[in-house]
Design a protein around this motif. Structure first.
Motif, PDB file in Angstrom:
ATOM      1  N   ALA A   1       0.870  -1.183   0.000  1.00  0.00           N
ATOM      2  CA  ALA A   1       0.000   0.000   0.000  1.00  0.00           C
ATOM      3  C   ALA A   1       0.901   1.226   0.000  1.00  0.00           C
ATOM      4  CB  ALA A   1      -0.885  -0.014   1.239  1.00  0.00           C
ATOM      5  N   GLY A   2       2.106   1.071   0.566  1.00  0.00           N
ATOM      6  CA  GLY A   2       3.071   2.175   0.597  1.00  0.00           C
ATOM      7  C   GLY A   2       4.009   2.028   1.782  1.00  0.00           C
ATOM      8  N   GLY A   3       5.304   1.806   1.490  1.00  0.00           N
ATOM      9  CA  GLY A   3       6.324   1.822   2.536  1.00  0.00           C
ATOM     10  C   GLY A   3       6.618   0.502   3.219  1.00  0.00           C
ATOM     11  N   GLU A   4       5.908  -0.581   2.893  1.00  0.00           N
ATOM     12  CA  GLU A   4       6.187  -1.864   3.552  1.00  0.00           C
ATOM     13  C   GLU A   4       7.445  -2.527   2.961  1.00  0.00           C
ATOM     14  OE1 GLU A   4       3.397  -1.131   1.898  1.00  0.00           O
ATOM     15  OE2 GLU A   4       1.610  -1.988   2.841  1.00  0.00           O
ATOM     16  N   VAL A   5       7.998  -3.446   3.727  1.00  0.00           N
ATOM     17  CA  VAL A   5       9.012  -4.351   3.188  1.00  0.00           C
ATOM     18  C   VAL A   5       8.247  -5.411   2.403  1.00  0.00           C
ATOM     19  CG1 VAL A   5      10.693  -6.149   3.791  1.00  0.00           C
ATOM     20  CG2 VAL A   5      10.645  -3.985   5.070  1.00  0.00           C
ATOM     21  N   LEU A   6       8.612  -5.602   1.145  1.00  0.00           N
ATOM     22  CA  LEU A   6       7.911  -6.625   0.350  1.00  0.00           C
ATOM     23  C   LEU A   6       8.707  -7.917   0.420  1.00  0.00           C
ATOM     24  CD1 LEU A   6       6.085  -6.204  -2.987  1.00  0.00           C
ATOM     25  CD2 LEU A   6       7.423  -8.243  -2.523  1.00  0.00           C
ATOM     26  N   LEU A   7       8.081  -8.929   0.999  1.00  0.00           N
ATOM     27  CA  LEU A   7       8.735 -10.231   1.187  1.00  0.00           C
ATOM     28  C   LEU A   7       8.297 -11.138   0.047  1.00  0.00           C
ATOM     29  CD1 LEU A   7      10.310 -12.235   2.961  1.00  0.00           C
ATOM     30  CD2 LEU A   7       8.264 -12.507   4.363  1.00  0.00           C
ATOM     31  N   SER A   8       9.197 -11.362  -0.905  1.00  0.00           N
ATOM     32  CA  SER A   8       8.875 -12.235  -2.041  1.00  0.00           C
ATOM     33  C   SER A   8       9.311 -13.657  -1.706  1.00  0.00           C
ATOM     34  CB  SER A   8       9.606 -11.764  -3.300  1.00  0.00           C
ATOM     35  OG  SER A   8       9.546 -12.798  -4.271  1.00  0.00           O
ATOM     36  N   LEU A   9       8.381 -14.600  -1.881  1.00  0.00           N
ATOM     37  CA  LEU A   9       8.696 -16.002  -1.552  1.00  0.00           C
ATOM     38  C   LEU A   9       9.067 -16.812  -2.790  1.00  0.00           C
ATOM     39  CD1 LEU A   9       5.918 -16.584   1.125  1.00  0.00           C
ATOM     40  CD2 LEU A   9       8.294 -15.933   1.475  1.00  0.00           C
ATOM     41  N   ALA A  10       9.339 -16.121  -3.899  1.00  0.00           N
ATOM     42  CA  ALA A  10       9.585 -16.805  -5.173  1.00  0.00           C
ATOM     43  C   ALA A  10      10.753 -17.799  -5.099  1.00  0.00           C
ATOM     44  CB  ALA A  10       9.855 -15.772  -6.261  1.00  0.00           C
ATOM     45  N   ARG A  11      11.725 -17.525  -4.240  1.00  0.00           N
ATOM     46  CA  ARG A  11      12.900 -18.417  -4.210  1.00  0.00           C
ATOM     47  C   ARG A  11      12.689 -19.644  -3.324  1.00  0.00           C
ATOM     48  NH1 ARG A  11      17.539 -15.627  -2.114  1.00  0.00           N
ATOM     49  NH2 ARG A  11      18.916 -17.137  -3.100  1.00  0.00           N
ATOM     50  N   LEU A  12      11.550 -19.741  -2.658  1.00  0.00           N
ATOM     51  CA  LEU A  12      11.293 -20.936  -1.834  1.00  0.00           C
ATOM     52  C   LEU A  12      10.672 -21.996  -2.731  1.00  0.00           C
ATOM     53  CD1 LEU A  12      11.547 -18.616   0.346  1.00  0.00           C
ATOM     54  CD2 LEU A  12      10.092 -20.019   1.769  1.00  0.00           C
ATOM     55  N   ALA A  13      11.446 -22.451  -3.711  1.00  0.00           N
ATOM     56  CA  ALA A  13      10.870 -23.251  -4.800  1.00  0.00           C
ATOM     57  C   ALA A  13      11.228 -24.730  -4.729  1.00  0.00           C
ATOM     58  CB  ALA A  13      11.300 -22.650  -6.133  1.00  0.00           C
ATOM     59  N   GLU A  14      11.565 -25.213  -3.534  1.00  0.00           N
ATOM     60  CA  GLU A  14      11.958 -26.626  -3.413  1.00  0.00           C
ATOM     61  C   GLU A  14      10.728 -27.540  -3.445  1.00  0.00           C
ATOM     62  OE1 GLU A  14      14.181 -29.715  -0.514  1.00  0.00           O
ATOM     63  OE2 GLU A  14      14.280 -27.602   0.054  1.00  0.00           O
ATOM     64  N   LEU A  15      10.828 -28.565  -4.269  1.00  0.00           N
ATOM     65  CA  LEU A  15       9.734 -29.523  -4.419  1.00  0.00           C
ATOM     66  C   LEU A  15      10.300 -30.882  -4.025  1.00  0.00           C
ATOM     67  CD1 LEU A  15       6.838 -29.563  -5.403  1.00  0.00           C
ATOM     68  CD2 LEU A  15       7.684 -29.434  -7.729  1.00  0.00           C
ATOM     69  N   GLU A  16       9.796 -31.444  -2.944  1.00  0.00           N
ATOM     70  CA  GLU A  16      10.335 -32.736  -2.484  1.00  0.00           C
ATOM     71  C   GLU A  16       9.782 -33.874  -3.343  1.00  0.00           C
ATOM     72  OE1 GLU A  16       9.929 -33.248   1.747  1.00  0.00           O
ATOM     73  OE2 GLU A  16      10.783 -31.265   2.123  1.00  0.00           O
ATOM     74  N   PRO A  17      10.431 -35.044  -3.324  1.00  0.00           N
ATOM     75  CA  PRO A  17       9.895 -36.178  -4.098  1.00  0.00           C
ATOM     76  C   PRO A  17       8.484 -36.523  -3.622  1.00  0.00           C
ATOM     77  CG  PRO A  17      12.095 -36.668  -3.249  1.00  0.00           C
ATOM     78  CD  PRO A  17      11.683 -35.373  -2.622  1.00  0.00           C
ATOM     79  N   VAL A  18       7.657 -37.013  -4.556  1.00  0.00           N
ATOM     80  CA  VAL A  18       6.294 -37.429  -4.198  1.00  0.00           C
ATOM     81  C   VAL A  18       6.368 -38.614  -3.236  1.00  0.00           C
ATOM     82  CG1 VAL A  18       4.205 -38.526  -5.117  1.00  0.00           C
ATOM     83  CG2 VAL A  18       5.221 -36.549  -6.300  1.00  0.00           C
ATOM     84  N   ASP A  19       5.623 -38.527  -2.162  1.00  0.00           N
ATOM     85  CA  ASP A  19       5.545 -39.602  -1.180  1.00  0.00           C
ATOM     86  C   ASP A  19       4.413 -40.529  -1.627  1.00  0.00           C
ATOM     87  OD1 ASP A  19       4.891 -41.190   1.010  1.00  0.00           O
ATOM     88  OD2 ASP A  19       5.143 -39.578   2.478  1.00  0.00           O
ATOM     89  N   GLN A  20       4.790 -41.641  -2.280  1.00  0.00           N
ATOM     90  CA  GLN A  20       3.782 -42.539  -2.865  1.00  0.00           C
ATOM     91  C   GLN A  20       2.944 -43.204  -1.793  1.00  0.00           C
ATOM     92  OE1 GLN A  20       2.795 -42.968  -5.887  1.00  0.00           O
ATOM     93  NE2 GLN A  20       4.413 -42.285  -7.270  1.00  0.00           N
ATOM     94  N   ALA A  21       3.571 -43.520  -0.662  1.00  0.00           N
ATOM     95  CA  ALA A  21       2.823 -44.207   0.397  1.00  0.00           C
ATOM     96  C   ALA A  21       1.706 -43.322   0.930  1.00  0.00           C
ATOM     97  CB  ALA A  21       3.773 -44.608   1.531  1.00  0.00           C
ATOM     98  N   ALA A  22       2.002 -42.031   1.032  1.00  0.00           N
ATOM     99  CA  ALA A  22       0.992 -41.110   1.580  1.00  0.00           C
ATOM    100  C   ALA A  22       0.133 -40.493   0.488  1.00  0.00           C
ATOM    101  CB  ALA A  22       1.695 -40.008   2.373  1.00  0.00           C
ATOM    102  N   GLY A  23       0.588 -40.568  -0.772  1.00  0.00           N
ATOM    103  CA  GLY A  23      -0.104 -39.861  -1.851  1.00  0.00           C
ATOM    104  C   GLY A  23      -0.066 -38.371  -1.600  1.00  0.00           C
ATOM    105  N   ALA A  24       1.143 -37.866  -1.285  1.00  0.00           N
ATOM    106  CA  ALA A  24       1.267 -36.461  -0.893  1.00  0.00           C
ATOM    107  C   ALA A  24       2.643 -35.943  -1.271  1.00  0.00           C
ATOM    108  CB  ALA A  24       1.054 -36.322   0.609  1.00  0.00           C
ATOM    109  N   VAL A  25       2.799 -34.627  -1.188  1.00  0.00           N
ATOM    110  CA  VAL A  25       4.080 -34.019  -1.507  1.00  0.00           C
ATOM    111  C   VAL A  25       4.262 -32.776  -0.642  1.00  0.00           C
ATOM    112  CG1 VAL A  25       3.218 -32.539  -3.398  1.00  0.00           C
ATOM    113  CG2 VAL A  25       5.573 -33.343  -3.469  1.00  0.00           C
ATOM    114  N   THR A  26       5.508 -32.439  -0.345  1.00  0.00           N
ATOM    115  CA  THR A  26       5.799 -31.201   0.376  1.00  0.00           C
ATOM    116  C   THR A  26       6.428 -30.226  -0.613  1.00  0.00           C
ATOM    117  OG1 THR A  26       6.087 -32.381   2.453  1.00  0.00           O
ATOM    118  CG2 THR A  26       7.080 -30.184   2.312  1.00  0.00           C
ATOM    119  N   ALA A  27       5.876 -29.003  -0.656  1.00  0.00           N
ATOM    120  CA  ALA A  27       6.337 -28.020  -1.636  1.00  0.00           C
ATOM    121  C   ALA A  27       6.650 -26.701  -0.949  1.00  0.00           C
ATOM    122  CB  ALA A  27       5.244 -27.793  -2.693  1.00  0.00           C
ATOM    123  N   GLY A  28       7.673 -26.021  -1.446  1.00  0.00           N
ATOM    124  CA  GLY A  28       7.991 -24.675  -0.962  1.00  0.00           C
ATOM    125  C   GLY A  28       6.919 -23.696  -1.418  1.00  0.00           C
TER     126      GLY A  28
END
Ligand code: MLT
Ligand code: ZN
Length: 464
Positions: free
Chosen positions: A80-107
């Protein structure tokens, strides 16, 4: 030490952008409607760096605005004006798919298209899809509880999130990424943060459920006489098509705009007042020519039979191959871009009870014209959820009044002022139309508990 020096120490000098030219791409939203100047842009690479950034900002009492792919539509991710802008674009780690859980952890900075490709390589898929897939990031999708085109089948982001890692305003890190299927150990902080629009904590990693990968897809673009007839078609589709995964609606004016912008041919010889897009997904492999006892029903067969039996269908064209499906989806998915190319839109995203949908759609032109007679209102949306995207062109000077008039119409019809884009800065003033004083007071108490100095995304979601 100055705040900028502390931020450089936290993330490295090259990741703190103070030069106006370098900051500029982060300071204006995708529509061009929301813009503001950031004190600086900070680009941490992981949770520990985010925590250091927030500790430094807290020490200085510096407000922070959080940004993912900058595809948000309610001004929640730009300063809006004057804030620190925190960009999360570099948190781009994608872990391997966990087949047993049918899930994944993503940045938080993983893009939706990247997540989808990753899941598909492992024979699974991600349950949320939307047109901004190439730029929208996981953190923003969770923070806004994004919906998209497959809510009918898989629910919105909330239904996919089974855990998060997040950093509070004072730098405290909360990590709960196991994503256990059953876990009754108190408050569900992951769900609290989902849809909190960056006002309670900064999401850095998320645990996401994956869904079966469709083996076959079938898409239909259907011409209908109006909203009521589109709902009639939807009722038939819901009854007859267990494989249905998307049901969308757009209208003649929007389709004409898309055709002009993308130079697309008319889908039918005749023009129709409204168009529905239906998509069916079969998870079983296609039946072989000789026939196979184990193969499932082809979703195209089901779709064609349902269309043949639906009286609302005036015209229909279908596709099963990838190029053909993309060609049909383009009439619906290019609307955002086509409207943006025509001007800076006032964008409203609302949900009404399905029974009220035809009346609300019919009342919109007059409601908008009552405020700005020269404005042009283009409407489309997710038919299954009665979620309308109302885009008003030529009303930028009277944006507040148009917003007020449309949101009051929605509230009078017992709808929600935000269906899937969030409240952001754009609609914070109108939150009381959808939430009671007691609910807003409870939300403020939660905000006060987790971010007592009000540093995270000030002015977003909760009215000032
Ligand atoms: C859509 O469904 O098209 C998106 O929510 C984007 C938009 O409303 O512009
Ligand atoms: Zn949408």
């Amino acid at each position: 030490m100055s705040l900028e020096a502390a931020l450089r120490a936290a993330v490295g000098a090259s990741q703190v952008l103070v030069d106006p030219e370098l900051r500029a791409p982060y300071e204006t939203d995708f529509t061009g409607r929301f813009t503001g100047t950031a004190r600086c842009v900070v680009r941490p690479a992981g949770t520990a760096e985010v925590a250091e950034v927030l500790r430094a900002c807290a020490a200085e009492g510096a407000p922070v605005v959080i940004q993912g792919g900058n595809t948000g539509l309610v001004g929640g991710g730009v300063p809006a004006g004057g804030e620190v802008l925190l960009s999360l674009a570099r948190l781009a780690e994608l872990e391997p798919v966990d087949q047993a859980a049918g899930a994944v952890t993503a940045g938080a900075g993983v893009r939706l298209a990247g997540l989808q490709a990753h899941a598909r390589t492992a024979g699974l898929d991600f349950g949320v899809d939307l047109a901004a897939r190439s730029a929208a990031t996981v953190g923003g999708l969770v923070a806004t509880n994004a919906g998209g085109i497959h809510v009918l089948r898989h629910g919105s982001m909330r239904s996919q999130v089974t855990g998060v890692e997040a950093v509070l305003a004072d730098g405290t890190v909360l990590t709960r990424l196991a994503g256990l299927a059953k876990d009754n150990t108190g408050y569900d902080l992951s769900q609290l943060l989902t849809g909190s629009e960056g006002t309670l904590a900064v999401l850095t990693r998320v645990r996401l459920r994956l869904v079966p990968l469709a083996a076959q897809l079938a898409v239909a673009l259907v011409g209908v006489a109006g909203t009521k007839e589109a709902l009639d078609l939807l009722a038939v589709a819901r009854q007859r098509l267990p494989s249905l995964q998307a049901a969308e609606i757009c209208y003649a004016d929007g389709l004409a705009l898309v055709r002009e912008h993308n130079r697309l041919p008319a889908p039918f010889r005749e023009l129709h007042p409204a168009y529905a897009v239906l998509e069916c997904a079969g998870t079983s492999p296609a039946a072989s020519a000789a026939g196979s006892a184990s193969a499932g029903t082809d979703p195209m067969d089901e779709l064609l039979e349902a269309l043949a039996d639906a009286p609302a269908v005036l015209d229909a064209t279908v596709a099963a191959d990838s190029a053909g499906r993309a060609r049909l989806w383009a009439y619906r998915e290019s609307l955002t871009e086509a409207v943006n190319a025509a001007g800076v839109p006032v964008k409203l995203d609302v949900c009404v009870p399905p029974g009220a949908l035809p009346g609300v759609v019919a009342a919109l032109p007059e409601t908008v014209a009552g405020v700005e007679p020269a404005a042009r209102t283009i409407v489309w949306g997710h038919l299954n959820e009665a979620n309308l995207h109302i885009n008003v062109l030529g009303a930028q000077q009277r944006a507040e009044q148009v917003t007020e008039a449309v949101l009051r119409l929605v509230a009078a019809n017992e709808g929600s002022i935000s269906s899937e884009h969030g409240v952001g800065r754009a609609k914070a003033r109108w939150l009381p139309l959808s939430r009671s004083p007691a609910e807003i007071a409870a939300m403020r108490r939660i905000k006060q508990a987790l971010d007592p100095a009000g540093l995270l995304n000030p002015g977003v979601l909760l009215p000032a």
